[in-house]
Design a protein around this motif. Structure first.
Motif, PDB file in Angstrom:
ATOM      1  N   GLY A  32      21.644   2.812  -2.140  1.00 47.39           N
ATOM      2  CA  GLY A  32      20.340   3.324  -1.734  1.00 47.39           C
ATOM      3  C   GLY A  32      19.328   2.231  -1.479  1.00 47.39           C
ATOM      4  N   GLU A  33      19.503   1.095  -2.136  1.00 48.90           N
ATOM      5  CA  GLU A  33      18.524   0.024  -1.969  1.00 48.90           C
ATOM      6  C   GLU A  33      18.898  -0.906  -0.825  1.00 48.90           C
ATOM      7  OE1 GLU A  33      15.725  -0.633  -3.444  1.00 48.90           O
ATOM      8  OE2 GLU A  33      15.722   0.832  -5.058  1.00 48.90           O
ATOM      9  N   HIS A  34      20.156  -1.258  -0.755  1.00 44.91           N
ATOM     10  CA  HIS A  34      20.561  -2.289   0.187  1.00 44.91           C
ATOM     11  C   HIS A  34      22.026  -2.037   0.553  1.00 44.91           C
ATOM     12  CE1 HIS A  34      20.898  -5.948   2.259  1.00 44.91           C
ATOM     13  NE2 HIS A  34      20.148  -6.728   1.495  1.00 44.91           N
ATOM     14  N   PRO A  35      22.244  -1.054   1.407  1.00 48.49           N
ATOM     15  CA  PRO A  35      23.619  -0.638   1.680  1.00 48.49           C
ATOM     16  C   PRO A  35      24.504  -1.776   2.184  1.00 48.49           C
ATOM     17  CG  PRO A  35      22.063   0.382   3.213  1.00 48.49           C
ATOM     18  CD  PRO A  35      21.258  -0.270   2.154  1.00 48.49           C
ATOM     19  N   LYS A  36      23.907  -2.667   2.942  1.00 46.80           N
ATOM     20  CA  LYS A  36      24.703  -3.764   3.477  1.00 46.80           C
ATOM     21  C   LYS A  36      25.218  -4.641   2.340  1.00 46.80           C
ATOM     22  CE  LYS A  36      25.687  -6.028   7.391  1.00 46.80           C
ATOM     23  NZ  LYS A  36      25.208  -7.210   8.093  1.00 46.80           N
ATOM     24  N   ALA A  37      24.344  -4.881   1.369  1.00 41.14           N
ATOM     25  CA  ALA A  37      24.759  -5.689   0.232  1.00 41.14           C
ATOM     26  C   ALA A  37      25.907  -5.003  -0.495  1.00 41.14           C
ATOM     27  CB  ALA A  37      23.587  -5.904  -0.723  1.00 41.14           C
ATOM     28  N   ALA A  38      25.789  -3.687  -0.649  1.00 39.30           N
ATOM     29  CA  ALA A  38      26.860  -2.951  -1.311  1.00 39.30           C
ATOM     30  C   ALA A  38      28.145  -3.052  -0.500  1.00 39.30           C
ATOM     31  CB  ALA A  38      26.444  -1.491  -1.480  1.00 39.30           C
ATOM     32  N   ASP A  39      27.994  -2.933   0.798  1.00 40.77           N
ATOM     33  CA  ASP A  39      29.162  -2.997   1.673  1.00 40.77           C
ATOM     34  C   ASP A  39      29.869  -4.341   1.529  1.00 40.77           C
ATOM     35  OD1 ASP A  39      31.010  -2.504   3.588  1.00 40.77           O
ATOM     36  OD2 ASP A  39      29.602  -2.066   5.202  1.00 40.77           O
ATOM     37  N   THR A  40      29.091  -5.415   1.454  1.00 42.33           N
ATOM     38  CA  THR A  40      29.709  -6.731   1.424  1.00 42.33           C
ATOM     39  C   THR A  40      30.420  -7.033   0.114  1.00 42.33           C
ATOM     40  OG1 THR A  40      27.639  -7.701   0.692  1.00 42.33           O
ATOM     41  CG2 THR A  40      28.089  -7.772   3.040  1.00 42.33           C
ATOM     42  N   VAL A  41      30.163  -6.232  -0.921  1.00 42.63           N
ATOM     43  CA  VAL A  41      30.953  -6.448  -2.127  1.00 42.63           C
ATOM     44  C   VAL A  41      32.022  -5.370  -2.275  1.00 42.63           C
ATOM     45  CG1 VAL A  41      29.213  -7.725  -3.382  1.00 42.63           C
ATOM     46  CG2 VAL A  41      29.264  -5.246  -3.556  1.00 42.63           C
ATOM     47  N   PRO A  49      35.345  -5.281   3.145  1.00 42.68           N
ATOM     48  CA  PRO A  49      35.108  -6.506   2.377  1.00 42.68           C
ATOM     49  C   PRO A  49      35.841  -6.499   1.049  1.00 42.68           C
ATOM     50  CG  PRO A  49      33.062  -5.696   3.298  1.00 42.68           C
ATOM     51  CD  PRO A  49      34.093  -4.652   3.574  1.00 42.68           C
ATOM     52  N   GLY A  50      36.058  -5.307   0.509  1.00 42.68           N
ATOM     53  CA  GLY A  50      36.770  -5.229  -0.759  1.00 42.68           C
ATOM     54  C   GLY A  50      38.127  -5.925  -0.664  1.00 42.68           C
ATOM     55  N   ASP A  51      38.845  -5.715   0.449  1.00 47.22           N
ATOM     56  CA  ASP A  51      40.145  -6.364   0.644  1.00 47.22           C
ATOM     57  C   ASP A  51      39.981  -7.871   0.700  1.00 47.22           C
ATOM     58  OD1 ASP A  51      41.147  -3.877   0.756  1.00 47.22           O
ATOM     59  OD2 ASP A  51      41.487  -3.842   2.935  1.00 47.22           O
ATOM     60  N   ALA A  52      38.952  -8.308   1.437  1.00 46.66           N
ATOM     61  CA  ALA A  52      38.736  -9.744   1.588  1.00 46.66           C
ATOM     62  C   ALA A  52      38.410 -10.372   0.241  1.00 46.66           C
ATOM     63  CB  ALA A  52      37.601  -9.991   2.585  1.00 46.66           C
ATOM     64  N   ILE A 103      31.884  -2.010  -1.649  1.00 45.04           N
ATOM     65  CA  ILE A 103      31.569  -0.626  -1.993  1.00 45.04           C
ATOM     66  C   ILE A 103      31.528   0.183  -0.706  1.00 45.04           C
ATOM     67  CG2 ILE A 103      29.797   0.898  -2.933  1.00 45.04           C
ATOM     68  CD1 ILE A 103      28.977  -1.544  -4.697  1.00 45.04           C
ATOM     69  N   ASP A 104      32.188   1.319  -0.713  1.00 44.23           N
ATOM     70  CA  ASP A 104      32.209   2.156   0.481  1.00 44.23           C
ATOM     71  C   ASP A 104      30.901   2.930   0.566  1.00 44.23           C
ATOM     72  OD1 ASP A 104      32.635   3.981   2.489  1.00 44.23           O
ATOM     73  OD2 ASP A 104      34.759   4.204   2.024  1.00 44.23           O
ATOM     74  N   VAL A 105      29.994   2.422   1.400  1.00 46.81           N
ATOM     75  CA  VAL A 105      28.642   2.991   1.474  1.00 46.81           C
ATOM     76  C   VAL A 105      28.688   4.452   1.900  1.00 46.81           C
ATOM     77  CG1 VAL A 105      26.443   2.863   2.677  1.00 46.81           C
ATOM     78  CG2 VAL A 105      27.588   0.771   1.949  1.00 46.81           C
ATOM     79  N   LEU A 106      29.417   4.711   2.965  1.00 46.03           N
ATOM     80  CA  LEU A 106      29.396   6.072   3.502  1.00 46.03           C
ATOM     81  C   LEU A 106      30.011   7.047   2.508  1.00 46.03           C
ATOM     82  CD1 LEU A 106      30.158   5.408   7.256  1.00 46.03           C
ATOM     83  CD2 LEU A 106      28.003   5.389   6.013  1.00 46.03           C
ATOM     84  N   ARG A 107      31.102   6.607   1.868  1.00 48.02           N
ATOM     85  CA  ARG A 107      31.730   7.507   0.910  1.00 48.02           C
ATOM     86  C   ARG A 107      30.783   7.807  -0.242  1.00 48.02           C
ATOM     87  NH1 ARG A 107      36.887   6.014  -2.399  1.00 48.02           N
ATOM     88  NH2 ARG A 107      36.046   7.292  -4.062  1.00 48.02           N
ATOM     89  N   THR A 108      30.104   6.778  -0.717  1.00 48.06           N
ATOM     90  CA  THR A 108      29.146   6.989  -1.799  1.00 48.06           C
ATOM     91  C   THR A 108      28.085   7.988  -1.368  1.00 48.06           C
ATOM     92  OG1 THR A 108      29.489   4.699  -2.403  1.00 48.06           O
ATOM     93  CG2 THR A 108      27.612   5.798  -3.390  1.00 48.06           C
TER      94      THR A 108
END
Lengths: 413, 396, 421, 520
Positions: free
Chosen positions: C291-300, D71-74, C302-307
């Motif tokens: 909710g705060e920074h979806p891109k940041a979540a994505d890059t670690v 990215p999780g895979d990477a 986390i499946d943003v859309l699924r969440t």
């Protein structure tokens, strides 16, 4: 990211035509799909038919077809009438019959009138980056002000009284639009919640006003206003069809033209649109975004107020609390369907007016509740708002990808 | 949102009309005075399914139920509702029950119904039925007053009946069916006061409009009458007769509000509640059911039958026989006796009344029942006028 | 920014606000004295009943002389205002603001109960009851918006949940099945919202409005077409109050908190559970990141859309329960448009509560109190037109949204569709 | 770990971002990926990090072919990335940000074990000398520290390959040095590092090997020992470029802009500009150099009337301004804002409308309330031609233009009227070399016409190329004013990092400055 290369060609005439055609195709398919789903709802909500499907599917299918055909047939007959009657009357030179055959169209236009105003209100708000769910409340406030002027000054000549009453109606709605605009500009309160809440406040306010001596009709104890005097009443547009379309339609069309001019040909409209598309850049360019938001909401409110005005001065000539069957909410659908363009709103209003006008005969013929119209309308907006749904259904390739025209930005400023 | 809020009336005649009636003007003479106890004994619920017996139709007559009347097969009766549907458990539905009853009893050929969603629909709906050549058009509720008047004047041959409204001067082709409901609620108020153990009874309304208020004023009259007769001090919550203000939920949809207001009453000690609020009243009944030792008085129809789930708390109901009024109008039209004017439905002609006690039959003391009977007769004969008791004992 | 610079800024802006608040407090003190104190009849008393009907331990009612009490409250309020003007309360500002609001309400109650008796326990019981659907709506909002989806369709979900709960519970005879059905249909509507706003990136407010209109149209249509013909489908059993032994006998608190139906108890549990889940668990950390920074979540990873799908649907389920409460826990019947804006008020409570479950719950209590008090005042025949009283919850909502939205911070990505580039 | 990219091609609608890119990164190697903006560096790395799927080609890790769905895979495969725009949640603590996606939990239901995560973070940060307070909120940290958090985030996940995307863009040269030291230390411990940049000096300074990308393709691979700045630049742009701006010495005349004791607060009510004094004369370019976030944005907003002033005065030709953007505009101030699409243009409006965005209400574009479309269009056509905006029509939506052409639209709008003062913030950010040259030339032209020019830039190259006078801004104040002739990047860097002008900055003072920065 690498930049998208520039498109080298200037759009040709044929391409423009294709774009225009595609522009009409999606709304048409959206409406068609909504009607088909509406038919499904009609059938599935009939317990007898559902039971029959278990027993004799073929007969049930036939019965379903009959029911839907009867319903939609009545809907169409009630909204545009029978062209044969018109032609016959013309051929026979029977003026009365001709006028009588015009009746369904007259009713459609009458129902479209408040919808045009309310739709313009929401469309103008969209263009200004605002979401006006408060058209309903603004409509009531407009009606309250207009009816007050309408019954208060007997003896005025109509060419003064009507403009005065219309102006009052605009003012009333504008006041109810000003509040959310002001709160948004000054405190950042999101207009969606504020306008919804103001709708409820408006209902109560009308209830309260109609109990006061100022508004309540003498000799009546029920909440009904005094009658609008003749000099403030909007006369019927087709003489001989007193209950049908009135001069409010003309005012609505003028309003559409004015809104169109305001939006696309005036400096204020330039500001509205700039603030709507990118408030930050508008501010950088020296536009006072706060004042623009307030002005835009006030004008939107005023337009919605005119919807109530045309109803109390034209169709009803009095105010009661059941004035609107939800015109303010239909307006959201209208603005989306009309792509927030005044001409589009007028076209959409005619369609929805026809739905409303035809719903009564449909109910009379088949007993299907009028609320079906609301269901169909909701489906229409859904398909309009998510064109990909329709494209997917009909396997239409996407043209140029266009996002939704409005963007909400959470609750903050 | 807001489409059906002006379902504004469930409900009774306007205070104006009531006043006029009690002045003695235009009270129709038909119908026999109710015999002792009959009023409580006979009224049936007006569930859409059953037409109910024809007893006490104000336009009188004693035709046997279920016998088709001559010419009935070609007769077409049509109802235009105000902005409520015919499922409002209130007067639209009740009026429709009258149509259905007429179909069942008199064998009329066709009945039709049109729901209005807004002001703009009224003219249109009436016109639709005029075009369909209905023999009698029944419009329901004072909201349709103007539209009915206009249509009636434009079509002097078309017969109309309008519920809860009367024209002055009379329109020759419109029969106004009105109700002196305060006569019945006065009985209800007396019953409530007599049954209360806490000494507090309560009432509330949907929207603050006269037809609703008349119910509440009659109820107050009954409590006042009881206090005077018995030298007691039963309090009425939710209605202040002197200020003419009280508790209203603001609409006829928000059942949860009805429940909440009723919970408030119960917490303040009330143990009999009358809700004049259509479906919202059922929310009130739910609250009553969840509390211990509290009773409910229904309105319009015998709610112990129409809402059997609340039978265990339903002390009685205030009956407003719109169905009978409508049936009577249809009958007179069928028999060629139709005439414009006002049909006032009173205790005397059994157009209004108090429903049986059902589950509480054994709980209501014999004595109290007898007193209520006496009061009924006193009202029917004109000895006691509810309006005199609205604010307290007369002369005080 | 240096620490010194920070205080300068806060100081200068703080000074103006401090003075403003001081004047507001003084004005409120004047209102308490004049409108509440002086307006009561001389010598009148205000009586507050502290017992629920039929409880074991009876407390004597609290009786106070009306005018003197109001004057005392006004004096206290004025004192706070004077201190605020001269010294300020520093970090305790919020507490003082709360205290002033309470003083004002107390003054109002003294006036309203003057020459009468008011059941205070009843008002508070009503508060909790009225807060229940609002809390469910607010919790639904919290779940959606913490994941970055604005859900304006909660109103429609409440309404549909109520309808389905009524029909399913009536048809099966089991209110529990009614609840389950409401949860399922809430989830379905939420899934529709999610698909529209996440997959098709329809503006979230438009998508929500579409669902609201659809819900109103559909429930009204079916109510007219089906429930009218089959009234037995709108006659569910209700879930009545369950008294918790012993606890419900505690004076004042017992009847308010420990004598409720299962919805209210579920609400207590859910508020705490969701609060802990959101702020103390892995799931919550990820949701908030989305909710705060979806891109940041994505890059670690986390499946943003699924969440987002998951949270919107969970939110829809809660809204469904809120709708079921209105029928199965309250009125025992569905009626058209019976939700009357509670979904939107829930959103306001969510904002007021700072997008946190516990905060939203207390905010809901504020709305519940406004509503409960409003009903109580009409019962007591306080000389204010009923229409004005009925406006109170809506006006409070507007004031809350206008007064707080700037200060409370929404999740940064709230309302913004997420696109993987 | 050895990383190989083979024949990676990635297409977007209308563009090929990468085409047949091959890249080999040996274990423990610092491999620089050099290229202009838009050359496809970031796209390539996003492919490697699983954010995009390549249309063609494959990724090999230690010789094994791998496919990353997300990215999780990477991350699981040992790849970590520090993005150009930090991927940190501002309202989370350092610990929460680092553990996000790789949380320590205990007990039922995934309860977070913050203590465990904090312990591991301290461990990592001590091992690599990345000092950071694990409980600080990220939004309170200065950018340099945020970057450390990003690196810790990658190391916390035991990354063997670390991608750094334009890591020095927001750093002072000294902070950059510090970063390079960390990079070298990491490389020594066996981590492979991919270092994305467009700065030639850095590449030569730190990289073991260099791959140059141009227009999505590999233009060549080389090592620092065998190449030069000029060669690299030529590979990058495809032609030899001149990084200097031709300009005559300035001839400053009277004072145009005068700022005295200016105090401005930022959005969170903290003082951002703290008693700033500055004067800009007609016919000179004054550049404000400084690391991002030292109050430059607030200064520009205050001067252009967008942000209220808490104290102090700003005068233009002796008349006070700062009231409202429109009055500032009418007083003859032009403004090229920092963020083109957010602040400078209205996407959705045509080019013509954007060209009159601030003058639409003036004659000849409007008469009363009426917009004069003809005047607007005629003007638009003239300006599009004059400023070489590449577009098929002035009716085109400005959102469909390239960045350089968008900036030209803004420049055309702001420059093509008589102005006294030009304020430009980051006027060339994100533009290609050709556009940069063009914009610079126009700015110098404007100066030569006698306009006072105030440029705010974080790019030292730009500052050194353009300025007639350099003002260094640090923590809301001008800490030094330099003549470009005496300014070296090193000296500027020290000043930007908070050193007092008269002294050099020894490591100790640097530490104090960093501590002060993190305390703020």
């Amino acid at each position: 990211m690498a930049a998208v290369p520039e498109r080298p060609t200037r759009p040709g005439l044929t391409r423009q035509a294709v774009t225009f055609g595609r522009g009409l195709l999606l709304p048409a398919l959206a409406i068609l799909t909504a009607l088909i789903l509406g038919a499904l709802v009609i059938v599935l909500s009939d317990p007898d038919l559902v039971t029959l499907f278990g027993v004799d599917p073929v007969a049930a299918l036939g019965a379903s077809w009959d029911l839907v055909a009867a319903a939609y047939g009545a809907l169409i007959a009630g909204s545009i009438g029978n062209p044969g009657d018109l032609v016959g009357a013309l051929a026979a030179g029977d003026l009365d019959a001709f006028v009588a055959a015009l009746d369904p169209i007259s009713v459609t236009l009458q129902r479209s009138t408040p919808l045009i105003f309310a739709g313009l209100s929401v469309a103008l708000a969209f263009r200004s980056g605002l979401f006006n769910i408060g058209a309903e409340g603004q409509l009531y406030l407009g009606a309250l002000f207009a009816v007050f002027v309408g019954f208060s000054f007997p003896g005025l000549p109509f060419f003064i009284h009507i403009p005065l009453a219309v102006a009052a109606g605009f003012l009333g709605g504008a006041l109810w639009g000003f509040i959310p605009g002001f709160l948004k500009a000054r405190t950042g309160a999101h207009e969606v919640i504020v306008t919804i809440m103001l709708n409820y406040v408006a209902y109560r306010l009308i209830d309260l006003a109609l109990k006061t001596d100022v508004f309540q009709r003498p000799g009546r104890e029920d909440p009904i206003s005094k009658e609008v005097v003749e000099s403030a009443a909007l006369p019927p547009l087709i003489p001989g069809l007193a209950a049908g379309v009135h001069w409010g339609l003309v005012i609505a069309l003028i309003a559409a033209a004015v809104v169109s001019w305001l939006l696309f040909r005036s400096t204020k409209g330039f500001e509205f649109r700039a603030v709507g598309l990118n408030p930050q850049a508008a501010r950088y360019a020296g536009i006072d975004t706060g004042r623009t938001v307030i002005l835009a909401m006030a004008v939107c409110g005023g337009l919605a107020g005119l919807a109530g005005t045309s109803e109390v001065l034209g169709s009803n000539r009095r105010l009661v609390s059941g004035l609107s069957p939800g015109y303010g909410f239909d307006a959201i659908a209208l603005a989306l369907l009309g792509r927030s363009r005044p001409l589009g709103v007028v076209a959409a209003a005619l369609l929805f007016g026809a739905l409303r006008a035809g719903a009564t005969p449909m109910q009379a013929a088949t007993g299907i509740p009028i609320d079906l119209v609301v269901v169909v309308q909701a489906l229409v907006i859904m398909f309009i708002a998510a064109p990909a749904l329709v494209r997917g259904l009909y396997r239409i390739r996407a043209g140029r990808t266009t996002g939704t025209e409005v963007f909400s930005k959470g609750w903050g400023t | 949102m807001g489409t059906t809020r002006a379902l504004a009336a469930l409900v009774a005649a306007t205070a104006l009309i009531v006043g006029a009636c009690q002045g003695g003007a235009g009270r129709p003479g038909g119908g026999s005075p109710a015999a002792g106890g009959a009023g409580a004994g006979s009224p049936a619920a007006n569930s859409p399914a059953g037409g109910g017996p024809a007893g006490g139709s104000p336009a009188g007559g004693g035709a046997a139920a279920g016998t088709p009347l001559p010419g009935a097969a070609d007769f077409k009766a049509c109802e235009v509702s105000d902005t409520g549907g015919i499922d409002d458990k209130g007067f639209n539905q009740n009026a429709y029950a009258g149509l259905e009853g007429a179909k069942a009893e008199f064998g009329i050929g066709e009945i039709k119904f049109l729901e209005s969603t807004s002001e703009a629909d009224y003219n249109r709906n009436i016109q639709t039925f005029i075009n369909e050549k209905c023999d009698l058009i029944v419009t329901v509720g004072f909201l349709l007053g103007d539209a009915t008047e206009a249509a009636a004047k434009a079509n002097p041959k078309q017969k109309f009946a309008i519920v809860d409204f009367a024209y002055d001067p009379v329109i020759p082709n419109v029969a106004g069916i009105v109700f002196a409901i305060d006569e019945a609620t006065m009985l209800g108020g007396y019953l409530a006061a007599g049954m209360s153990k806490t000494g507090k009874v309560a009432t509330f309304g949907g929207i603050d409009i006269p037809p609703v208020r008349t119910f509440m004023e009659g109820f107050a009259a009954g409590v006042n009458y009881y206090n005077k007769q018995k030298g007691k001090n039963v309090q009425l919550l939710g209605w202040d007769p002197k200020k003419k203000s009280g508790s209203f939920t603001g609409d006829f949809q928000d059942t949860a509000k009805g429940r909440q207001v009723t919970e408030g009453f119960i917490q303040e000690g009330a143990d009999v509640v009358m809700a004049v609020a259509g479906p919202v009243g059922l929310g009130a009944a739910a609250a009553v059911q969840d509390a211990e030792g509290v009773m409910f008085i229904g309105v319009d129809v015998d709610q112990a039958i129409s809402a059997p789930e609340y039978r265990d708390v339903m002390l009685s109901s205030i009956l407003k026989r719109i169905d009978n009024g409508v049936k009577g109008a249809i009958r007179s039209a069928l028999e060629g006796r139709f005439k414009g004017g006002v049909q006032v439905n009173t205790l005397k002609n059994e157009g209004v009344g108090l429903a049986p006690y059902h589950e509480f039959e054994n709980d209501v003391p014999q004595e109290l029942d007898a007193e209520i009977d006496a009061l009924r007769q006193a009202i029917a004969s004109g000895q006691v006028k509810p309006a005199d008791w609205y604010e307290g004992a007369p002369g005080q | 920014m240096t620490a010194a610079a920070t205080t300068v800024g806060a100081g200068s802006a703080g000074l103006r606000r401090q003075q403003l608040f001081g004047f507001v407090y003084l004005a409120l003190a004047a209102i308490i004295a004049v409108a509440f104190g002086a307006a009561t009849e001389p010598g009148a008393t205000s009586s507050f009943e502290l017992n629920a009907p039929r409880v074991a331990v009876q407390l004597p009612p609290l009786v106070v002389p009306s005018a003197p009490t109001a004057y005392a409250l006004a004096g206290l309020c004025a004192f706070l205002g004077a201190v605020q003007l001269t010294r300020g309360f520093g970090a305790r500002n919020a507490v003082v603001l709360g205290a002033v609001v309470l003083l004002f309400i107390a003054g109002f109650l003294v006036w309203a109960a003057s020459t009468r008796s008011m059941n205070l326990v009843g008002v508070l019981q009503g508060t909790l009851q009225r807060a229940t659907p609002i809390t469910f709506a607010a919790l639904a909002g919290v779940l959606c918006e913490r994941a970055g989806v604005v859900n304006i369709a909660i109103e429609g979900m409440l309404l549909t949940g109520a309808f389905v709960a009524a029909v399913a519970a009536s048809a099966t005879g089991s209110p529990w099945i009614g609840i389950i059905a409401a949860v399922v249909v809430g989830a379905l509507l939420a899934a529709l919202l999610a698909v529209l706003s996440i997959r098709y990136r329809v503006d979230q407010i438009i998508a929500g409005t579409v669902i609201n209109i659809f819900a109103i149209g559909m429930t009204s249509f079916l109510s007219a077409r089906v429930l009218q013909r089959r009234p037995e489908l709108n006659n569910p059993d209700r879930l009545g109050p369950i008294q918790i032994p012993l606890l419900s006998d505690i004076p004042v608190v017992g009847p308010i908190v420990f004598n409720n139906n299962v919805f209210v108890y579920a609400m207590f549990v859910l508020v705490v559970l969701i609060h802990v889940a959101l702020f103390k668990t892995r799931w919550g950390l990820r949701v908030r990141a989305v909710g705060e920074h979806p891109k940041a979540a994505d890059t670690v990873g986390i499946d943003v859309l699924r969440t987002r799908y998951q949270n919107v649907i969970l939110g829809g389920m809660l809204a469904g329960v809120g709708g079921a409460f209105l029928v199965l826990g309250s009125t025992g019947r569905f009626d058209r448009e019976m939700t009357a804006g509670r979904g939107f008020i829930g959103l306001a409570a969510m904002i007021f509560g700072g997008w946190a479950p516990v905060g939203s719950f207390f905010a809901s209590l504020v709305f519940g109190f406004a509503d409960s008090l409003q009903a109580r005042l009409s019962i007591l025949n306080v000389p204010i037109p009923s229409e004005l009283l009925l406006m109170v919850p809506y006006v409070v909502t507007i004031l809350v949204v206008a007064g707080l939205v700037g200060r409370a911070r929404a999740p940064a990505a709230d309302g913004r569709p997420y696109e993987k580039e | 770990m050895k990383l190989e990219l083979q024949g990676i091609t990635k297409r977007f609608p209308g563009v090929v971002a990468n085409e047949g890119v091959d890249l080999v990164v040996e274990p423990g190697e610092i491999h620089a990926l050099l290229g202009e903006n838009g050359a496809g560096k970031t796209t390539l790395m996003n492919v490697l990090y699983g954010l995009y799927r390549p249309d063609e080609g494959e990724i090999l890790l230690d010789g094994r072919s791998v496919t990353f769905h997300d990215p999780g895979d990477a991350i699981a495969a040992g790849i970590g990335m520090v993005h150009q725009h930090f991927m940190l949640v501002p309202v989370f603590t350092v610990t929460e940000n680092v553990m996000l996606g790789a949380e320590s939990t205990r007990g039922f239901g995934g309860l977070l074990d913050v203590a465990d995560a904090r312990r591991r973070i301290v461990e990592v940060s001590e091992r690599h000398g990345l000092r950071v307070d694990p409980d600080a909120l990220v939004e309170d940290l200065p950018v340099g520290v945020r970057q450390r958090v990003e690196i810790i985030k990658a190391l916390y996940r035991r990354s063997d390959v670390l991608i750094l995307d334009e890591p020095t863009a927001v750093l002072t040269p000294q902070e950059g040095e510090e970063l390079f030291a960390i990079m070298r230390s990491l490389a020594r411990s066996g981590t492979s590092i991919i270092f994305i940049t467009h700065k030639l000096n850095e590449v030569l300074q730190v990289a073991d090997r260099i791959t140059v990308l141009r227009r999505g393709r590999v233009a060549g691979t080389t090592t620092p020992g065998t190449t030069s700045r000029e060669q690299l630049a030529a590979m990058m742009v495809g032609r030899s470029v001149q990084l200097q701006v031709d300009k005559a010495p300035s001839e400053p005349a009277g004072t145009v802009l005068e700022i005295k004791g200016l105090v401005v607060c930022d959005d969170r009510d903290h003082v951002a500009v703290d008693g700033l004094d500055l004067t800009v004369h007609a016919g000179e370019i004054a550049c404000i150099a400084g690391v991002q976030g030292n109050g430059q944005t607030e200064l520009v907003e205050a001067v252009t009337g967008l942000r209220p002033v808490s104290a102090g005065t700003v005068t233009l030709d002796g008349r006070p301004i700062t009231a409202h953007p429109r009055r500032v505009f009418e007083a003859g101030c032009a403004h090229v804002p920092e963020d083109r699409l957010e602040d400078g243009l209205v996407p959705g409006f045509t080019i013509a409308d954007n060209l009159v965005l601030n003058s639409y209400y003036l004659a000849p574009y409007a008469t009363g309330l009426r917009l004069e479309r003809h005047a607007i269009l005629q003007r638009a056509r003239e300006q599009v031609a004059q400023y070489d905006v590449r577009t098929p029509s002035v009716f085109n939506d400005v959102a469909n233009l390239s960045g350089g052409n968008q900036q030209k639209v803004i420049v055309a709008r702001e420059f093509s009227r008589p102005i006294r003062l030009l304020v430009a913030a980051q006027p060339t950010r994100g533009l290609d070399v050709g556009s940069i040259e063009y914009i610079h030339r126009r700015i110098v032209e404007k100066r030569d016409e006698g306009t006072a020019v105030l440029i705010v830039s974080t790019e030292l190259d730009e500052v050194l190329a353009l300025a007639d006078r350099i003002a260094v801004m640090y923590q809301g104040r001008i800490v030094a004013i330099l003549d470009p002739a005496e300014a070296t990047p090193e000296r500027l860097g020290l000043l930007m990092g908070g050193a007092r002008p008269e002294e050099g900055l020894d490591p100790e003072a640097q530490e104090i400055a960093a501590a002060a920065a993190s305390a703020g």
